[in-house]
Write a protein that holds these residues in place. Structure first.
Motif, PDB file in Angstrom:
ATOM      1  N   CYS A   1     -25.565 -49.724 -69.715  1.00 54.45           N
ATOM      2  CA  CYS A   1     -24.213 -49.595 -69.922  1.00 54.45           C
ATOM      3  C   CYS A   1     -23.708 -48.390 -68.875  1.00 54.45           C
ATOM      4  O   CYS A   1     -24.803 -47.866 -68.352  1.00 54.45           O
ATOM      5  CB  CYS A   1     -23.869 -48.845 -71.530  1.00 54.45           C
ATOM      6  SG  CYS A   1     -25.011 -47.325 -71.660  1.00 54.45           S
ATOM      7  N   PHE A   2     -22.363 -48.207 -69.106  1.00 55.92           N
ATOM      8  CA  PHE A   2     -22.142 -47.188 -68.084  1.00 55.92           C
ATOM      9  C   PHE A   2     -22.682 -45.941 -68.160  1.00 55.92           C
ATOM     10  O   PHE A   2     -23.190 -45.043 -67.174  1.00 55.92           O
ATOM     11  CB  PHE A   2     -20.841 -47.035 -68.305  1.00 55.92           C
ATOM     12  CG  PHE A   2     -20.080 -45.679 -68.163  1.00 55.92           C
ATOM     13  CD1 PHE A   2     -19.902 -45.189 -66.929  1.00 55.92           C
ATOM     14  CD2 PHE A   2     -19.612 -44.967 -69.308  1.00 55.92           C
ATOM     15  CE1 PHE A   2     -19.117 -43.963 -66.813  1.00 55.92           C
ATOM     16  CE2 PHE A   2     -19.229 -43.489 -69.098  1.00 55.92           C
ATOM     17  CZ  PHE A   2     -18.995 -42.991 -68.084  1.00 55.92           C
ATOM     18  N   GLY A   3     -22.890 -45.289 -69.570  1.00 54.27           N
ATOM     19  CA  GLY A   3     -23.624 -43.769 -69.768  1.00 54.27           C
ATOM     20  C   GLY A   3     -25.019 -43.840 -68.992  1.00 54.27           C
ATOM     21  O   GLY A   3     -25.502 -42.864 -68.737  1.00 54.27           O
ATOM     22  N   VAL A   4     -25.817 -45.020 -69.439  1.00 48.96           N
ATOM     23  CA  VAL A   4     -27.268 -45.014 -69.123  1.00 48.96           C
ATOM     24  C   VAL A   4     -27.438 -45.108 -67.712  1.00 48.96           C
ATOM     25  O   VAL A   4     -28.219 -44.361 -66.926  1.00 48.96           O
ATOM     26  CB  VAL A   4     -28.010 -46.178 -69.819  1.00 48.96           C
ATOM     27  CG1 VAL A   4     -29.349 -46.439 -69.192  1.00 48.96           C
ATOM     28  CG2 VAL A   4     -28.119 -45.762 -71.454  1.00 48.96           C
TER      29      VAL A   4
ATOM     30  N   ALA B   1     -28.034 -38.519 -71.891  1.00 54.63           N
ATOM     31  CA  ALA B   1     -26.691 -39.250 -72.226  1.00 54.63           C
ATOM     32  C   ALA B   1     -26.494 -38.772 -73.722  1.00 54.63           C
ATOM     33  O   ALA B   1     -25.444 -38.662 -74.222  1.00 54.63           O
ATOM     34  CB  ALA B   1     -26.669 -40.762 -72.062  1.00 54.63           C
TER      35      ALA B   1
ATOM     36  N   CYS C   1     -23.222 -38.626 -71.977  1.00 56.31           N
ATOM     37  CA  CYS C   1     -22.184 -39.773 -71.916  1.00 56.31           C
ATOM     38  C   CYS C   1     -20.641 -39.121 -72.144  1.00 56.31           C
ATOM     39  O   CYS C   1     -20.656 -38.637 -73.515  1.00 56.31           O
ATOM     40  CB  CYS C   1     -22.429 -40.853 -72.551  1.00 56.31           C
ATOM     41  SG  CYS C   1     -21.373 -42.188 -72.469  1.00 56.31           S
TER      42      CYS C   1
ATOM     43  N   LEU D   1     -18.418 -40.894 -73.683  1.00 59.81           N
ATOM     44  CA  LEU D   1     -18.174 -41.421 -74.756  1.00 59.81           C
ATOM     45  C   LEU D   1     -18.949 -40.668 -76.194  1.00 59.81           C
ATOM     46  O   LEU D   1     -18.328 -41.038 -77.158  1.00 59.81           O
ATOM     47  CB  LEU D   1     -18.275 -42.803 -74.673  1.00 59.81           C
ATOM     48  CG  LEU D   1     -17.795 -43.520 -73.768  1.00 59.81           C
ATOM     49  CD1 LEU D   1     -18.217 -45.204 -73.754  1.00 59.81           C
ATOM     50  CD2 LEU D   1     -16.223 -43.599 -73.885  1.00 59.81           C
ATOM     51  N   VAL D   2     -19.917 -39.865 -75.755  1.00 53.54           N
ATOM     52  CA  VAL D   2     -20.558 -39.389 -76.919  1.00 53.54           C
ATOM     53  C   VAL D   2     -19.863 -38.033 -77.338  1.00 53.54           C
ATOM     54  O   VAL D   2     -20.075 -37.706 -78.357  1.00 53.54           O
ATOM     55  CB  VAL D   2     -22.187 -38.970 -76.327  1.00 53.54           C
ATOM     56  CG1 VAL D   2     -22.775 -38.079 -77.352  1.00 53.54           C
ATOM     57  CG2 VAL D   2     -22.850 -40.360 -76.354  1.00 53.54           C
TER      58      VAL D   2
ATOM     59  N   THR E   1     -22.161 -43.666 -82.141  1.00 56.57           N
ATOM     60  CA  THR E   1     -21.430 -44.501 -81.284  1.00 56.57           C
ATOM     61  C   THR E   1     -22.211 -45.821 -81.341  1.00 56.57           C
ATOM     62  O   THR E   1     -21.735 -47.067 -80.473  1.00 56.57           O
ATOM     63  CB  THR E   1     -21.640 -44.042 -79.694  1.00 56.57           C
ATOM     64  OG1 THR E   1     -23.000 -43.860 -79.400  1.00 56.57           O
ATOM     65  CG2 THR E   1     -20.841 -42.919 -79.540  1.00 56.57           C
TER      66      THR E   1
ATOM     67  N   CYS F   1     -18.889 -47.103 -79.458  1.00 55.40           N
ATOM     68  CA  CYS F   1     -18.687 -47.464 -78.115  1.00 55.40           C
ATOM     69  C   CYS F   1     -18.546 -48.843 -77.695  1.00 55.40           C
ATOM     70  O   CYS F   1     -18.943 -49.563 -78.454  1.00 55.40           O
ATOM     71  CB  CYS F   1     -20.088 -46.741 -77.333  1.00 55.40           C
ATOM     72  SG  CYS F   1     -20.252 -47.597 -75.805  1.00 55.40           S
TER      73      CYS F   1
ATOM     74  N   ALA G   1     -19.310 -50.551 -75.052  1.00 53.61           N
ATOM     75  CA  ALA G   1     -20.578 -51.145 -74.574  1.00 53.61           C
ATOM     76  C   ALA G   1     -21.291 -51.655 -75.598  1.00 53.61           C
ATOM     77  O   ALA G   1     -21.947 -52.732 -75.706  1.00 53.61           O
ATOM     78  CB  ALA G   1     -21.170 -50.378 -73.757  1.00 53.61           C
ATOM     79  N   THR G   2     -21.422 -50.799 -76.775  1.00 48.73           N
ATOM     80  CA  THR G   2     -22.424 -51.278 -77.882  1.00 48.73           C
ATOM     81  C   THR G   2     -21.749 -52.621 -78.691  1.00 48.73           C
ATOM     82  O   THR G   2     -22.344 -53.456 -78.902  1.00 48.73           O
ATOM     83  CB  THR G   2     -22.372 -49.783 -78.756  1.00 48.73           C
ATOM     84  OG1 THR G   2     -22.994 -48.961 -78.151  1.00 48.73           O
ATOM     85  CG2 THR G   2     -23.355 -50.301 -80.118  1.00 48.73           C
TER      86      THR G   2
ATOM     87  N   ALA H   1     -28.428 -51.416 -74.330  1.00 45.83           N
ATOM     88  CA  ALA H   1     -27.920 -50.755 -73.325  1.00 45.83           C
ATOM     89  C   ALA H   1     -28.871 -49.796 -72.476  1.00 45.83           C
ATOM     90  O   ALA H   1     -28.437 -49.139 -71.394  1.00 45.83           O
ATOM     91  CB  ALA H   1     -26.904 -49.789 -73.945  1.00 45.83           C
TER      92      ALA H   1
END
Ligand code: SF4
Length: 293
Positions: A13-16, A79, A102, A104-105, A174, A202, A204-205, A272
């Motif tokens: 995902c974006f955060g990873v 993240a 991240c 989002l977190v 998330t 999230c 992505a999840t 992710a």
């Protein structure tokens, strides 16, 4: 010839992706050692790759060695994020921070504070020991005491002893499934006066869960690739296992030829924190095992 279908949404995902790039860039810097607080991501192969580039891993600020006068060193926050108290403990030891939390977190952090400040009794859906939940609880530490509970899902509601007049605020880790959160919200509302819920799951999840569910309904066998300690990967295994035969593996070497006897169609899903390289290896190994390379 076996048909291999990959889930429409799978892998980093974006955060990873962001934290892995940060880790790689930091290990290239000449200025002092770099430590990562906790496992960088829940994927052992990827962690070993970054370790080989020079990253050092610690489980808490207490493990940081004292710095000599003028010595530079850095700590990477992964993240999942950490509580503010942990960041303070790192900087008080003279280390610089690279914060890879991240974005989002941090959203559940903000909503948790707002709900407690507005006088709601806070219920967080998640795993108490997960770093993301520890980060949220740490964010609340400076607020006047309000009641905060962590539950893994609607099954645990009884122990909260909700009362009819309660005003309850709800957020989720998330990586938890949206359906469970929606059920929790409904069941809390059935017992109380008022509910304010924020969907902090999230995208992505949700996308990876939706794609895995769709694929599990389509194939007789589904392989989920990802770390055994990866919360979001484990959710994919749970979802897929409801609909099809499912195996969870961290590495292509775990594949067994007999799984594919008589199977014409196989699905691959990935969490992710699973790199593209691992997904491709699984696909190539399946083809080799069934003599379709
Ligand atoms: S799963 Fe979502 S919240 Fe977690 S790191 Fe990836 S993008 Fe961020």
């Amino acid at each position: 010839m076996i048909e291999i279908i990959r889930a429409k949404s799978a892998g980093f995902c974006f955060g990873v992706e962001r934290i892995v790039k940060m880790a790689e860039a930091l290990t290239q810097q000449p200025a002092g050692p770099v430590y990562c607080l906790g496992e960088l991501i829940h994927n052992p192969q990827e962690v070993e790759r970054i370790r080989a580039q020079g990253m050092r891993f610690i489980t808490g600020p207490d493990e940081l060695p004292p710095l000599a006068p003028g010595q530079q060193a850095r700590v990477l926050i992964r993240a999942h994020g950490v509580a503010p108290q942990v960041k303070r403990a790192i900087t008080e030891r003279g280390y610089q921070l690279s914060d890879g939390t991240c974005p989002l977190v941090t959203i559940p952090h903000q909503f948790a504070r707002k709900l407690v400040q507005d006088g709601y009794r806070l219920v967080i859906m998640g795993h108490r020991e997960h770093p993301e939940i520890q980060g949220i609880l740490g964010e609340l530490a400076d607020l006047p005491e309000g009641r905060v509970d962590v539950v893994s899902g609607p099954e645990e509601l009884e122990r909260l002893e909700l009362r009819a007049g309660d005003r309850v605020g709800l957020i989720s880790q998330t990586t938890h499934p949206y359906e469970r959160f929606a059920r929790l919200v409904g069941e809390v509302l059935a017992r109380t006066l008022e509910v304010r819920a924020y969907n902090t799951i999230c995208q992505a999840t949700s996308e990876r869960q939706g794609a895995t569910l769709a694929l599990a309904k389509e194939v007789p066998l589904l392989i989920v690739v990802g770390g055994r300690r990866s919360s979001n990967t484990n959710r994919l295994v749970e979802i897929a296992s409801l609909y099809t035969e499912c195996y969870h593996l961290e590495d292509a070497a775990e594949l067994k030829k007999e799984w594919f006897n008589g199977v014409e169609k196989v699905g691959i899903a990935a969490g992710a924190s699973t790199p593209e390289r691992s997904i491709q290896e699984v696909e190539l190994t399946i083809r080799a095992l069934v003599g379709d390379g």
